[in-house]
Design a protein around this motif. Structure first.
Motif, mmCIF file in Angstrom:
data_model
loop_
_atom_site.group_PDB
_atom_site.id
_atom_site.type_symbol
_atom_site.label_atom_id
_atom_site.label_comp_id
_atom_site.label_asym_id
_atom_site.label_seq_id
_atom_site.Cartn_x
_atom_site.Cartn_y
_atom_site.Cartn_z
ATOM 1 N N ALA A 223 0.831 -1.210 0.000
ATOM 2 C CA ALA A 223 0.000 0.000 0.000
ATOM 3 C C ALA A 223 0.861 1.254 0.000
ATOM 4 O O ALA A 223 0.504 2.279 -0.599
ATOM 5 C CB ALA A 223 -0.919 0.003 1.221
ATOM 6 N N LEU A 224 2.009 1.194 0.648
ATOM 7 C CA LEU A 224 2.889 2.356 0.768
ATOM 8 C C LEU A 224 3.595 2.697 -0.540
ATOM 9 O O LEU A 224 3.721 3.861 -0.899
ATOM 10 C CB LEU A 224 3.938 2.106 1.855
ATOM 11 C CG LEU A 224 4.995 3.194 2.053
ATOM 12 C CD1 LEU A 224 4.354 4.466 2.616
ATOM 13 C CD2 LEU A 224 6.109 2.693 2.974
ATOM 14 N N LYS A 228 5.917 2.336 -9.533
ATOM 15 C CA LYS A 228 7.215 2.652 -10.149
ATOM 16 C C LYS A 228 8.374 2.425 -9.198
ATOM 17 O O LYS A 228 9.514 2.180 -9.609
ATOM 18 C CB LYS A 228 7.228 4.088 -10.663
ATOM 19 C CG LYS A 228 7.073 5.173 -9.607
ATOM 20 C CD LYS A 228 7.137 6.547 -10.245
ATOM 21 C CE LYS A 228 7.009 7.671 -9.219
ATOM 22 N NZ LYS A 228 5.656 7.720 -8.614
ATOM 23 N N GLU A 229 8.115 2.492 -7.886
ATOM 24 C CA GLU A 229 9.183 2.309 -6.915
ATOM 25 C C GLU A 229 9.615 0.850 -6.795
ATOM 26 O O GLU A 229 10.697 0.552 -6.295
ATOM 27 C CB GLU A 229 8.726 2.837 -5.543
ATOM 28 C CG GLU A 229 8.552 4.352 -5.532
ATOM 29 C CD GLU A 229 7.821 4.846 -4.299
ATOM 30 O OE1 GLU A 229 7.055 4.072 -3.714
ATOM 31 O OE2 GLU A 229 8.015 6.019 -3.938
ATOM 32 N N GLN A 288 0.273 8.610 0.170
ATOM 33 C CA GLN A 288 -0.134 9.971 -0.189
ATOM 34 C C GLN A 288 0.737 11.003 0.525
ATOM 35 O O GLN A 288 1.113 12.027 -0.064
ATOM 36 C CB GLN A 288 -1.606 10.182 0.179
ATOM 37 C CG GLN A 288 -2.163 11.536 -0.255
ATOM 38 C CD GLN A 288 -3.663 11.666 0.017
ATOM 39 O OE1 GLN A 288 -4.386 10.662 0.067
ATOM 40 N NE2 GLN A 288 -4.138 12.877 0.204
ATOM 41 N N LEU A 289 1.080 10.722 1.770
ATOM 42 C CA LEU A 289 1.910 11.647 2.548
ATOM 43 C C LEU A 289 3.286 11.820 1.894
ATOM 44 O O LEU A 289 3.784 12.948 1.747
ATOM 45 C CB LEU A 289 2.075 11.117 3.974
ATOM 46 C CG LEU A 289 2.890 11.985 4.934
ATOM 47 C CD1 LEU A 289 2.170 13.292 5.224
ATOM 48 C CD2 LEU A 289 3.164 11.228 6.238
ATOM 49 N N LEU A 290 3.909 10.737 1.484
ATOM 50 C CA LEU A 290 5.225 10.801 0.850
ATOM 51 C C LEU A 290 5.168 11.542 -0.484
ATOM 52 O O LEU A 290 6.103 12.255 -0.853
ATOM 53 C CB LEU A 290 5.762 9.385 0.622
ATOM 54 C CG LEU A 290 6.161 8.596 1.870
ATOM 55 C CD1 LEU A 290 6.474 7.148 1.507
ATOM 56 C CD2 LEU A 290 7.350 9.223 2.568
ATOM 57 N N SER A 291 4.038 11.360 -1.186
ATOM 58 C CA SER A 291 3.878 12.006 -2.486
ATOM 59 C C SER A 291 3.673 13.513 -2.357
ATOM 60 O O SER A 291 4.268 14.297 -3.102
ATOM 61 C CB SER A 291 2.693 11.385 -3.234
ATOM 62 O OG SER A 291 2.460 12.037 -4.456
ATOM 63 N N GLY A 346 -3.723 15.492 8.119
ATOM 64 C CA GLY A 346 -3.984 16.694 7.326
ATOM 65 C C GLY A 346 -4.008 16.434 5.838
ATOM 66 O O GLY A 346 -3.722 17.333 5.039
ATOM 67 N N LEU A 347 -4.384 15.212 5.430
ATOM 68 C CA LEU A 347 -4.434 14.849 4.010
ATOM 69 C C LEU A 347 -5.870 14.907 3.502
ATOM 70 O O LEU A 347 -6.812 14.615 4.248
ATOM 71 C CB LEU A 347 -3.870 13.442 3.807
ATOM 72 C CG LEU A 347 -2.409 13.221 4.227
ATOM 73 C CD1 LEU A 347 -2.057 11.738 4.137
ATOM 74 C CD2 LEU A 347 -1.464 14.056 3.364
#
Length: 363
Positions: A223-224, A228-229, A288-291, A346-347
């Motif tokens: 999920a994380l 592409k990673e 989403q946070l990392l993005s 906060g997303l």
């Protein structure tokens, strides 16, 4: 290998006895499997069939397994029943050679697959893509047909004790799946999970000293990571380890279990953050946070400390991660748990997540 001549199929075979009845073990070239072994695909009612209905959606997946791994695929034997004339001729009459010989099967015989119908269909599909597979072989166990009732009983008996390995054990032993390799590295090398992951079972007993399962780590890492990673296994593993180690800083109970200050059973019974639904939801929110916050995601992640993970807090978790007080991992429950985590971080929610959240609040 088998030969076709004089209106017979001829197989080199070993004769054995099981439950007082003869059976024969042989090999068959993959190129002849679909010609020799039949699968009754007529729309008969279950009581008139000796097999389950072929699940055609499974066949392409098995075929790809063969064609993608031509140097190291492996198949267990096909089991078949022969309804027709059969003759076994021994190599010679010496005691040690009487089990070895040739099995001659009349070409008018009906040879029905009792176990391995999906392998049979997948082999046929794979050969259409790679004709060189035709000369390879698969083991076959032949039984003499004794009618529909016996064939149905054989099917029941062959599947009676068949138990799929747990998802965790399947991932542990899977060296082809890049994601499973990443999950194993994370389980073994991360500070967050070290010593806390059950590598074999996919469920944890109350007395288990483990806090997580390998299957939940796999799901959380999947999920994380963005698709592409996955192209760079080393960097993907490092990212996962860094992320989950940072998560563990916000959940002190994980370290307390590692240091034997709390038991894993106590944590799982009272708190939600070590359950599979939480690991998956944190992974989804983390992606989403990392993005969206590639430089300050660690600071944002600190908001996880503000989540009350207590299962006793029904106002927050009932209907979201719990149903009737029990952990539920349906798609809706995962979405609702992810929504709560995203809001704390906060997303923004996606349109679909918003709809699910609104429906939950109305309910």
């Amino acid at each position: 290998m088998s030969n076709i001549n004089d209106h017979h199929f001829t197989f080199p075979a070993i004769r054995g006895i099981q439950a007082g009845r003869e059976y024969f073990v042989s090999m068959c070239p993959l190129g002849l499997v679909h010609k020799i072994f039949k699968f009754d695909e007529e729309e008969l009612s279950p009581e008139l069939r000796a097999q389950r209905i072929l699940n055609k959606s499974r066949v392409p997946e098995i075929a790809r397994y063969i064609t993608n791994n031509p140097d190291n695929y492996v198949f267990s034997a096909i089991t078949a029943s022969i309804d027709g004339d059969v003759k076994f001729t021994t190599i010679n009459n010496t005691p040690e050679a009487q089990r070895n010989g040739f099995l001659r099967i009349d070409m008018n015989s009906k040879i029905i697959v009792n176990d391995g119908q999906h392998r049979r269909a997948a082999i046929e599909m794979a050969i259409k893509e790679d004709a060189s597979l035709s000369s390879e072989s698969i083991a076959v166990v032949f039984f003499i047909d004794r009618g529909l009732e016996r064939s149905q009983q054989m099917f029941a008996d062959l599947n009676r004790h068949a138990i799929r390995p747990s998802r965790s054990l399947g991932l542990l032993y899977d060296h082809r799946n890049d994601m499973s390799k990443i999950a194993k590295l994370v389980a073994l090398k991360s500070i967050a999970f070290k010593g806390l992951v059950e590598m074999e079972r996919s469920t944890l007993s109350e007395r288990s000293r483990k806090l997580f399962t390998l299957s939940s780590i796999y799901t959380g890492c999947h999920a994380l990571l963005d698709a592409k990673e996955l192209s760079d296994e080393s960097n993907a593993s490092k990212l996962c380890i860094t992320f989950w180690d940072e998560v563990s800083k916000q959940i002190p109970e994980w370290e307390m279990v590692q240091k034997s200050r709390l038991t894993a059973g106590e944590i799982r019974k009272e708190l939600l953050h070590s359950h599979g639904i939480a690991i998956q939801s944190i992974g989804i929110a983390g992606s989403q946070l990392l993005s969206e916050h590639p430089k300050d995601w660690k600071q944002k992640l600190a908001a996880l400390k503000n989540i009350d993970w207590s299962r006793s807090n029904a106002k927050i978790w009932e209907g979201r991660a719990l149903v009737g007080g029990k952990v539920s991992k349906t798609y809706n429950n995962v979405t609702l748990t992810t929504n709560l985590i995203k809001q704390k971080l906060g997303l923004k929610l996606s349109p679909e997540e918003k709809r699910t959240e609104e429906a939950y609040k109305r309910g």
